[in-house]
Design an enzyme around this catalytic site. Sequence first.
Site, short mmCIF file in Angstrom:
data_model
loop_
_atom_site.label_atom_id
_atom_site.label_comp_id
_atom_site.label_asym_id
_atom_site.label_seq_id
_atom_site.Cartn_x
_atom_site.Cartn_y
_atom_site.Cartn_z
N ASN A 1 1.04 -1.18 0.06
CA ASN A 1 0.18 0.09 -0.08
C ASN A 1 1.02 1.10 0.07
OD1 ASN A 1 -1.84 2.00 0.56
ND2 ASN A 1 -2.22 1.56 2.49
N LYS B 1 0.29 4.31 -0.32
CA LYS B 1 -0.54 5.60 0.10
C LYS B 1 -0.18 6.60 -0.80
CE LYS B 1 -0.02 3.59 4.75
NZ LYS B 1 0.00 3.77 5.98
N HIS C 1 -9.63 1.50 5.19
CA HIS C 1 -8.45 1.44 5.80
C HIS C 1 -8.68 2.61 6.96
CE1 HIS C 1 -4.12 2.73 6.47
NE2 HIS C 1 -3.88 1.73 5.77
N GLU D 1 -6.92 4.90 7.87
CA GLU D 1 -6.75 6.65 7.47
C GLU D 1 -7.89 7.00 6.65
OE1 GLU D 1 -2.91 5.76 5.62
OE2 GLU D 1 -2.05 5.36 7.33
N GLU E 1 -5.56 -4.69 10.98
CA GLU E 1 -4.88 -3.55 11.05
C GLU E 1 -4.73 -2.88 12.27
OE1 GLU E 1 -2.41 -2.42 7.36
OE2 GLU E 1 -4.11 -1.32 7.27
N GLY F 1 1.85 2.69 10.61
CA GLY F 1 2.80 3.73 10.47
C GLY F 1 3.73 3.92 12.02
N SER G 1 3.17 -1.72 10.54
CA SER G 1 4.74 -1.53 10.70
C SER G 1 5.42 -3.03 10.53
CB SER G 1 5.11 -1.09 12.30
OG SER G 1 4.67 0.03 12.42
#
Length: 256
Positions: free
Chosen positions: A9, A11, A96, A98, A168, A174, A213
Amino acid sequence: MKKNFIVANWKLNGNIETISNFLKYLKLKIPLYSQYNKIVIAPSTIYLERVYRKIKDINVFLGAQDVDINKKGAFTGETSILMLEDIGVKYVIVGHSERRFFHNETDKLIAKKFGLIKSLNLIPILCIGESANEKKQNKTEKILKNQLDVIFEYFGEKAFINAIIAYEPIWAIGTGVSADPIYVQSIHKLIKNHINKYNANNIEKLIVQYGGSVNSKNAKSFLEQPDIDGLLIGSASLMHKEFLKILKISNDILCK
Ligand code: PEP
């Protein structure tokens, strides 16, 4: 034959030069690493077609990071599922954290997108996960079940046929602090048991990936767990050397 499902991904990262460079190295190594890996690259929308042109003849698939809920019309700035399908996308990441956080995406909207993706025979990669606070309050199980149940409410017992789940934990994305592989294994088991209650027929085929991560140092510890069927990788997927190392580790585990 079992394969690990590995998704990059990217991003909001990359440009023409970095992408060309990455794909050049990926192409060279793909014959070595694709035997036991199913590999998906999810670049920013603007680079989807460029990536597709370079991967269509090798054993790598195209993923999108999101899709709009509308198929067409007056929705400035959006990307339709029809357009994604048109240019060769096979997988679409949905839900996701985010997107949930920065774009206020609700479970209901995510469920609608999930259905839209499936209606075109593309494969949704549904991201679910708890926040640090929810984990602290022992709410992980409840949060995950709720996130799955919304999908079941809309699409019934067959909801997760031809769909992928990415667990996740938000606190691991991140941050450089990945979750403990044993903890992730127990969560994946929980997710599979929950889905099994609705539809036992598909459970063998269900893919549950871990994301948060992941890098070449910890990938092995995740992929060695029996219910971790792949990885969704953010930062570490931006560097070709690091991503290729992970592919090798993954391939080697199943190759034994
Ligand atoms: C992600 O964004 O899905 C992700 C797992 O990112 P990272 O690997 O950077 O934690």
